[in-house]
Design an enzyme around this catalytic site. Structure first.
Site, PDB file in Angstrom:
ATOM      1  N   ASN A  72      -4.054  11.306  -2.718  1.00 22.16           N
ATOM      2  CA  ASN A  72      -5.404  10.940  -3.777  1.00 22.16           C
ATOM      3  C   ASN A  72      -5.987  11.073  -2.411  1.00 22.16           C
ATOM      4  OD1 ASN A  72      -3.619   9.012  -2.034  1.00 22.16           O
ATOM      5  ND2 ASN A  72      -6.347   7.729  -1.530  1.00 22.16           N
ATOM      6  N   ARG A 103      -0.314  -1.613  -6.063  1.00 23.48           N
ATOM      7  CA  ARG A 103      -0.691  -0.574  -4.005  1.00 23.48           C
ATOM      8  C   ARG A 103       0.865  -0.806  -3.208  1.00 23.48           C
ATOM      9  NH1 ARG A 103      -4.784   2.243  -3.476  1.00 23.48           N
ATOM     10  NH2 ARG A 103      -6.256   0.559  -3.981  1.00 23.48           N
ATOM     11  N   LYS A 149      -9.625   2.337 -15.338  1.00 21.75           N
ATOM     12  CA  LYS A 149     -10.364   3.836 -15.159  1.00 21.75           C
ATOM     13  C   LYS A 149      -9.017   4.228 -15.937  1.00 21.75           C
ATOM     14  CE  LYS A 149     -12.568   2.588 -11.096  1.00 21.75           C
ATOM     15  NZ  LYS A 149     -12.231   1.870  -9.938  1.00 21.75           N
ATOM     16  N   GLN A 190       0.738   3.047  -5.287  1.00 19.52           N
ATOM     17  CA  GLN A 190      -0.704   3.876  -4.590  1.00 19.52           C
ATOM     18  C   GLN A 190      -0.836   3.240  -3.125  1.00 19.52           C
ATOM     19  OE1 GLN A 190      -2.791   2.972  -8.780  1.00 19.52           O
ATOM     20  NE2 GLN A 190      -4.535   3.048  -7.368  1.00 19.52           N
ATOM     21  N   CYS A 245      -8.888   8.923  -8.669  1.00 14.93           N
ATOM     22  CA  CYS A 245      -7.262   9.541  -8.303  1.00 14.93           C
ATOM     23  C   CYS A 245      -6.110   9.252  -8.835  1.00 14.93           C
ATOM     24  CB  CYS A 245      -6.710   9.487  -6.736  1.00 14.93           C
ATOM     25  SG  CYS A 245      -7.150   7.475  -5.919  1.00 14.93           S
ATOM     26  N   GLY A 252      -6.189   4.856  -0.387  1.00 23.24           N
ATOM     27  CA  GLY A 252      -7.725   4.180  -1.643  1.00 23.24           C
ATOM     28  C   GLY A 252      -7.882   3.277  -1.951  1.00 23.24           C
ATOM     29  N   HIS A 278      -0.284   9.030  -3.982  1.00 29.12           N
ATOM     30  CA  HIS A 278      -0.388   7.656  -4.862  1.00 29.12           C
ATOM     31  C   HIS A 278       1.171   8.375  -5.645  1.00 29.12           C
ATOM     32  CE1 HIS A 278      -3.536   5.472  -4.124  1.00 29.12           C
ATOM     33  NE2 HIS A 278      -4.446   6.310  -4.784  1.00 29.12           N
TER      34      HIS A 278
HETATM   35  N1  LIG Z   1     -10.069   6.599  -1.627  1.00 34.48           N
HETATM   36  C1  LIG Z   1      -9.315   7.187  -2.526  1.00 34.48           C
HETATM   37  O1  LIG Z   1      -8.430   7.980  -2.594  1.00 34.48           O
HETATM   38  C2  LIG Z   1     -10.725   7.407  -3.763  1.00 34.48           C
HETATM   39  C3  LIG Z   1     -10.318   8.273  -4.850  1.00 34.48           C
HETATM   40  C4  LIG Z   1     -11.107   8.649  -5.823  1.00 34.48           C
HETATM   41  C5  LIG Z   1     -12.198   8.243  -5.074  1.00 34.48           C
HETATM   42  N2  LIG Z   1     -13.022   7.499  -3.992  1.00 34.48           N
HETATM   43  C6  LIG Z   1     -13.913   6.760  -4.535  1.00 34.48           C
HETATM   44  O2  LIG Z   1     -15.022   8.078  -3.454  1.00 34.48           O
HETATM   45  C7  LIG Z   1     -15.826   6.578  -3.013  1.00 34.48           C
HETATM   46  C8  LIG Z   1     -15.550   6.067  -1.286  1.00 34.48           C
HETATM   47  O3  LIG Z   1     -14.439   5.715  -1.294  1.00 34.48           O
HETATM   48  P1  LIG Z   1     -13.566   6.010   0.227  1.00 34.48           P
HETATM   49  O4  LIG Z   1     -11.622   5.700  -0.066  1.00 34.48           O
HETATM   50  O5  LIG Z   1     -14.011   7.364   1.523  1.00 34.48           O
HETATM   51  O6  LIG Z   1     -14.425   5.046   0.911  1.00 34.48           O
HETATM   52  P2  LIG Z   1     -14.666   4.354   2.131  1.00 34.48           P
HETATM   53  O7  LIG Z   1     -13.884   5.142   2.774  1.00 34.48           O
HETATM   54  O8  LIG Z   1     -15.399   2.669   2.289  1.00 34.48           O
HETATM   55  O9  LIG Z   1     -16.546   5.122   2.606  1.00 34.48           O
HETATM   56  C9  LIG Z   1     -17.053   5.010   1.942  1.00 34.48           C
HETATM   57  C10 LIG Z   1     -18.517   5.233   2.199  1.00 34.48           C
HETATM   58  O10 LIG Z   1     -19.719   5.277   2.202  1.00 34.48           O
HETATM   59  C11 LIG Z   1     -20.943   5.277   3.288  1.00 34.48           C
HETATM   60  N3  LIG Z   1     -21.405   4.058   2.932  1.00 34.48           N
HETATM   61  C12 LIG Z   1     -21.099   2.224   2.635  1.00 34.48           C
HETATM   62  N4  LIG Z   1     -22.192   2.105   2.330  1.00 34.48           N
HETATM   63  C13 LIG Z   1     -23.092   2.892   2.034  1.00 34.48           C
HETATM   64  C14 LIG Z   1     -24.946   2.585   2.424  1.00 34.48           C
HETATM   65  N5  LIG Z   1     -24.949   1.268   1.595  1.00 34.48           N
HETATM   66  N6  LIG Z   1     -25.365   3.256   2.703  1.00 34.48           N
HETATM   67  C15 LIG Z   1     -25.233   5.084   3.152  1.00 34.48           C
HETATM   68  N7  LIG Z   1     -23.816   5.067   3.123  1.00 34.48           N
HETATM   69  C16 LIG Z   1     -23.329   3.986   2.966  1.00 34.48           C
HETATM   70  C17 LIG Z   1     -19.794   4.510   4.232  1.00 34.48           C
HETATM   71  O11 LIG Z   1     -20.313   4.513   5.469  1.00 34.48           O
HETATM   72  P3  LIG Z   1     -19.915   3.800   7.015  1.00 34.48           P
HETATM   73  O12 LIG Z   1     -19.043   4.372   7.913  1.00 34.48           O
HETATM   74  O13 LIG Z   1     -20.670   4.350   7.686  1.00 34.48           O
HETATM   75  O14 LIG Z   1     -19.430   2.369   6.561  1.00 34.48           O
HETATM   76  C18 LIG Z   1     -18.734   6.017   4.432  1.00 34.48           C
HETATM   77  O15 LIG Z   1     -18.846   7.169   5.040  1.00 34.48           O
HETATM   78  C19 LIG Z   1     -15.215   5.779  -3.834  1.00 34.48           C
HETATM   79  O16 LIG Z   1     -16.420   5.180  -4.846  1.00 34.48           O
HETATM   80  C20 LIG Z   1     -14.497   5.571  -3.989  1.00 34.48           C
HETATM   81  O17 LIG Z   1     -14.121   4.567  -5.327  1.00 34.48           O
HETATM   82  C21 LIG Z   1     -11.818   7.300  -3.112  1.00 34.48           C
END
Ligand SMILES: NC(=O)c1ccc[n+]([C@@H]2O[C@H](COP(=O)([O-])OP(=O)(O)OC[C@H]3O[C@@H](n4cnc5c(N)ncnc54)[C@H](OP(=O)(O)O)[C@@H]3O)[C@@H](O)[C@H]2O)c1
Length: 339
Positions: A316, A227, A206, A177, A151, A181, A234
């Site tokens: 982000n 953070r 990264k 941030q 992000c 995030g 961000h």
């Molecule tokens: N947040 C940001 O600003 C941002 C920005 C850029 C990129 N990213 C990237 O985008 C990705 C998602 O980020 P996020 O912030 O949304 O993470 P998150 O809030 O932790 O969400 C993760 C998602 O994946 C599911 N999940 C977790 N473990 C799993 C498993 N073993 N099998 C199937 N589904 C599973 C979770 O389901 P449950 O809810 O059921 O646990 C949830 O739907 C990450 O790789 C992160 O690095 C995030």
């Protein structure tokens, strides 16, 4: 378009997954027909199981979508061709190559495959041509993975892509941030309330790797990523050292003229917006713009000792994550004439 392209969102309940569901609920080209989360949620209606953290109301037409198991045959049966991935990197590392091998067109937010040679880290305004790498992955005969950047790097890439022509010798970045995030539930409130945490694991590395890959440049990069107790958005303080002389007026003009080369539904008419007010930009504007959250805001522009400095604000979870992925899928659909 008389028939929409059927898509899946995997990881639909997380911070990024929710933005996918929100943005895709009313998309002119894409229709969500399949959504997954972790196994415990399978069979539940989306609204009854998601912990909705978005500052916008949940669209009515996604509330009753059933969370399904991660199953390639069922996804194919549902007509899915494009898969939007919001999985944690460690889960994506296994799932995304399998999706590609099963012929799906994967647009991912996870870092797992970003550094693979044939996988583009796509920011359409900055490096649309790298989309052609999907042919090296075997498209159209086979599936592919296209990633978007981390992000904070997406915001940086947007801010400096129009300035690449001056020769970027060094980038100094200090970021502020938001907690979204880190995903949901993310950090403990005990750790982040009334506090800043001066370390985000792997983030500075990264930024350095991804900005070089996205813009095909090789500057020195000096980054600190911090953070802060903010929900969304961000903020990034940037100093650039150039090979050529650059004035602040040049930067304002280049930002104003910076447009995506093809017209996409999720691309704002003015993707970078500069404001001269000294208190601009602030994270509370993270959901401004049209589409909401897709504009990168710039301000505090100045020149000192030949260096150009400014602040950027990127949403982000929208431009820096789900919105960026959707825009990437739109770029694919447009470039390969699928509409
Ligand atoms: N947040 C940001 O600003 C941002 C920005 C850029 C990129 N990213 C990237 O985008 C990705 C998602 O980020 P996020 O912030 O949304 O993470 P998150 O809030 O932790 O969400 C993760 C998602 O994946 C599911 N999940 C977790 N473990 C799993 C498993 N073993 N099998 C199937 N589904 C599973 C979770 O389901 P449950 O809810 O059921 O646990 C949830 O739907 C990450 O790789 C992160 O690095 C995030």
């Amino acid at each position: 378009m008389d028939k929409k392209i059927k898509v899946a969102v995997i990881g639909a309940t997380g911070a990024v997954g929710q933005v996918f569901m929100w943005m895709l609920s009313d998309h002119p080209w894409f229709e969500v027909v399949y959504a997954t989360a972790s196994a415990a949620r399978v069979g539940l209606k989306y609204a009854s199981t998601v912990h909705w953290v978005m500052p916008l109301e949940m669209p009515a037409n996604i509330r009753d979508i059933e969370v399904k198991e991660f199953n390639f045959a069922a996804m194919k049966e549902a007509g899915v061709t494009i898969v939007f991935s919001a999985l944690p990197a460690e889960v994506a590392r296994e799932a995304e190559p399998q999706l590609r091998d099963n012929g799906f067109h994967v647009f991912s937010n996870a870092a797992a495959m970003r550094y693979d040679k044939n996988v583009p880290v796509l920011v359409p305004e900055a490096n649309l041509e790298t989309l052609d790498l999907i042919k090296e992955q075997g498209y159209p005969e086979k599936g592919f993975v296209v990633t978007n950047a981390n992000c904070v790097t997406t915001g940086l890439a947007m801010g400096i892509a129009p300035l690449k022509k001056y020769g970027i010798k060094s980038i100094t970045l200090h970021s502020y941030q938001s907690v979204s995030g880190a995903g949901y539930p993310g950090l403990s409130s005990f750790d982040i309330t009334d506090n800043c945490i001066p370390f985000i694991k792997g983030e500075e590395e990264k930024v350095e790797k991804e900005i070089k890959k996205i813009l095909d440049i090789d500057p020195e990069v000096y980054a600190f990523t911090v953070r802060v107790p903010v929900l969304f958005g961000h903020l990034e303080a940037v100093w650039l050292d150039f090979e050529q002389n650059v004035e602040v007026e040049d930067v304002i003009r280049d930002w104003e003229n910076f447009k995506v080369v093809c017209d996409l539904p999720s691309t704002p008419a003015q993707p970078i917006q500069y404001g001269s007010d000294p208190t601009f930009p602030q994270p509370k504007y993270a959901f401004w713009g049209n589409p909401q959250g897709m504009v990168v805001y710039a301000g505090r522009l100045k020149k000192k000792n030949g260096k150009i400095g400014f602040l950027l604000l990127v949403n982000n979870v929208v431009k820096g994550a789900a919105g960026g992925s959707i825009q990437n899928a739109e770029a694919f659909v447009t470039r390969f004439n699928l509409i």
